[in-house]
Design an enzyme around this catalytic site. Structure first.
Site, PDB file in Angstrom:
ATOM      1  N   HIS A  60       0.844  -1.200   0.000  1.00  0.00           N
ATOM      2  CA  HIS A  60       0.000   0.000   0.000  1.00  0.00           C
ATOM      3  C   HIS A  60       0.879   1.250   0.000  1.00  0.00           C
ATOM      4  CE1 HIS A  60      -3.533   2.469   1.408  1.00  0.00           C
ATOM      5  NE2 HIS A  60      -2.525   3.219   1.831  1.00  0.00           N
ATOM      6  N   GLU A  61       1.833   1.290   0.924  1.00  0.00           N
ATOM      7  CA  GLU A  61       2.691   2.467   1.011  1.00  0.00           C
ATOM      8  C   GLU A  61       3.640   2.570  -0.181  1.00  0.00           C
ATOM      9  OE1 GLU A  61       1.937   4.708   3.037  1.00  0.00           O
ATOM     10  OE2 GLU A  61       0.486   3.435   4.079  1.00  0.00           O
ATOM     11  N   HIS A  64       1.874   4.468  -2.913  1.00  0.00           N
ATOM     12  CA  HIS A  64       1.986   5.922  -2.772  1.00  0.00           C
ATOM     13  C   HIS A  64       3.362   6.404  -3.222  1.00  0.00           C
ATOM     14  CE1 HIS A  64      -1.789   6.511  -0.717  1.00  0.00           C
ATOM     15  NE2 HIS A  64      -1.460   5.738   0.306  1.00  0.00           N
TER      16      HIS A  64
END
Length: 259
Positions: A60-61, A64
């Site tokens: 998820h990170e 980003h």
């Protein structure tokens, strides 16, 4: 930075690879348990779900960070965000410990980790895309896990597929949570570039209370019912019974049988 340092700043970390291996070990144990609820089943699903969830937090990170890197923030590589190392993503307790606690207590995939990216020089649309990249990863993982369950499910290995279904359920809870327009979450971050500067300044202090807003969401029966209604609706679109995910939740959170 030397060429060797540049390679190390984007190479998957040993810790992330270890988490992948641990997820595979848990899956193998769950597979060996077959369809029988036994200590091996609880151990396998627990390890697979917890390690798998940590893997998804890293991805998820990474979503980003990689999107920000593509749009010009090359400092994310220097900060180690592209290595998928969970230690790089904010505070260990808040980023990793708290989400684990929420899974243990309520079977909810709480977004916890965070990367700090530079988006001030990006266009409004690109800033929004950076914010939405993380939830997009959760959606992709949920679709992948549910598709595998739908296509490959075998009752003989029901324990394994119950764990996979529960891990997919956690991805969907993280997706819905992250898309809520609450200051401090990705949903608000995606909208923030489109707000007037004075509105952004007025709402900025509220970001530190994101956890409080989430607690209200979970403790208020009406809001809680709405939230899980959306999650179950998304889950059921896959054609996989959410009862399978419920069984996986019991196996992963084996202590809930007694408490």
């Amino acid at each position: 930075m030397s060429e060797t340092g540049q390679r190390e700043s984007v190479r998957p970390s040993p810790i992330f690879l270890g988490l992948l291996g641990l997820t595979a070990v848990g899956g193998a144990l769950a597979w060996l348990a077959g369809e029988t609820v036994q200590p091996l089943a609880y151990a396998g699903v627990f390890v697979m779900v917890i390690a798998g969830w940590l893997v998804s937090l890293c991805l998820h990170e990474f979503g980003h960070a990689f999107t920000a890197w593509r749009f010009g923030d090359h400092d994310v590589a220097v900060r180690g965000y592209l290595t998928l190392d969970p230690r790089r993503y904010s505070h260990p307790m808040l980023s990793l410990g708290l989400p684990m606690l929420f899974i243990a207590l309520g079977g909810i995939g709480l977004p916890g980790a965070a990367v700090y990216v530079h988006t001030w020089f990006m266009t409004t649309a690109r800033r929004t895309l950076v914010s939405l990249a993380g939830p997009t990863v959760n959606l992709a993982l949920a679709m992948l896990l549910l598709a595998a369950t739908r296509l490959l499910f075998d009752p003989i290995h029901a324990v394994l597929w119950a764990g996979v279904a529960f891990l997919a359920f956690l991805q969907l809870t993280a997706l819905v949570l992250n898309l809520l327009p609450i200051p401090g979450l990705d949903g608000y971050a995606a909208l923030e570039p489109h707000l007037r500067p004075e509105t952004q300044r007025a709402l900025a202090p509220a970001k530190q209370f994101a956890l409080v807003f989430l607690l209200v969401l979970f403790l208020a029966p009406t809001l809680n019912g709405w939230f899980f209604g959306v999650v179950y609706w998304l889950f059921d679109l896959s054609g996989v019974s959410h009862r399978l995910a419920a069984a996986g939740s019991v196996l992963a959170r084996f202590w809930s049988i007694w408490f």
